[in-house]
Design an enzyme around this catalytic site. Structure first.
Site, PDB file in Angstrom:
ATOM      1  N   ASN A  59      -1.681  32.786 -13.669  1.00 50.27           N
ATOM      2  CA  ASN A  59      -1.291  33.311 -14.975  1.00 50.27           C
ATOM      3  C   ASN A  59      -0.822  34.746 -14.814  1.00 50.27           C
ATOM      4  O   ASN A  59      -1.324  35.487 -13.972  1.00 50.27           O
ATOM      5  CB  ASN A  59      -2.478  33.297 -15.939  1.00 50.27           C
ATOM      6  CG  ASN A  59      -2.781  31.923 -16.485  1.00 50.27           C
ATOM      7  OD1 ASN A  59      -1.934  31.041 -16.501  1.00 50.27           O
ATOM      8  ND2 ASN A  59      -4.014  31.734 -16.933  1.00 50.27           N
ATOM      9  N   ARG A 101      -1.877  25.357 -14.632  1.00 50.88           N
ATOM     10  CA  ARG A 101      -2.148  25.732 -13.235  1.00 50.88           C
ATOM     11  C   ARG A 101      -2.922  24.639 -12.500  1.00 50.88           C
ATOM     12  O   ARG A 101      -2.622  24.338 -11.347  1.00 50.88           O
ATOM     13  CB  ARG A 101      -2.921  27.049 -13.171  1.00 50.88           C
ATOM     14  CG  ARG A 101      -2.125  28.245 -13.651  1.00 50.88           C
ATOM     15  CD  ARG A 101      -2.960  29.494 -13.714  1.00 50.88           C
ATOM     16  NE  ARG A 101      -4.112  29.257 -14.589  1.00 50.88           N
ATOM     17  CZ  ARG A 101      -5.292  29.840 -14.473  1.00 50.88           C
ATOM     18  NH1 ARG A 101      -5.507  30.715 -13.513  1.00 50.88           N
ATOM     19  NH2 ARG A 101      -6.262  29.584 -15.308  1.00 50.88           N
TER      20      ARG A 101
END
Length: 116
Positions: free
Chosen positions: A58, A40
Site C-alpha cells: 500500500n 495485496r
C-alpha cells in the site's frame, strides 16, 4: 570468511534467477478501490503460481505499488492474471518495465506500507 560469504551470496543471487529467459523488473502502480479489499493478498497468492519474486505494498496516497522480477513471459502472465482477478477494483495503472541482470528479492511477499 567474508569473501566466502560474498561468493555464496553472489552464487545464490545468480542462480535464483537463472530461469533461462530475459530478466525484467515490472513496476505497476494501481489506482482505484485497491486498499482494504484484499488486493495485496490476492496479488501475493497469484504470485505463487508464477516464477516471479517481488513485493506488493500500500502507498499513502491510496494506491498499491507492485514490484516484480522474473522472465518477461512469466511477468506478462502474472500481470494478466492480476487484471483478470482484480479488474473490478482497478481504475487506472502506470507501468514501467526494465531489464535487469539479477534479482532483488528471494521471494514474493506483501511489503511494508509506503508512507511517502
Amino acid at each position: 570468511m567474508l569473501r566466502r560469504f560474498a561468493e555464496t551470496v553472489a552464487y545464490v543471487k545468480v542462480n535464483l534467477f537463472s530461469w533461462g529467459g530475459k530478466m525484467q523488473r515490472l513496476n505497476i502502480r494501481f489506482e482505484g478501490r485497491v486498499q482494504g479489499v484484499g488486493f495485496r493478498a490476492t496479488v501475493a497468492n497469484l504470485a505463487a503460481s508464477f516464477k516471479v519474486k517481488g513485493r506488493v505494498a500500500n502507498v499513502a496516497d491510496g494506491t498499491v505499488d507492485l514490484q516484480a522480477e522474473g522472465e518477461t513471459s512469466e511477468l506478462q502472465d502474472f500481470r494478466h492474471a492480476i487484471f483478470r482477478q482484480l479488474d473490478r477494483y482497478i481504475v487506472s495503472t502506470s507501468e514501467h518495465w526494465a531489464d535487469i541482470d539479477g534479482g532483488t528479492w528471494g521471494d514474493f511477499a506483501i511489503g511494508a506500507d509506503q508512507l511517502r
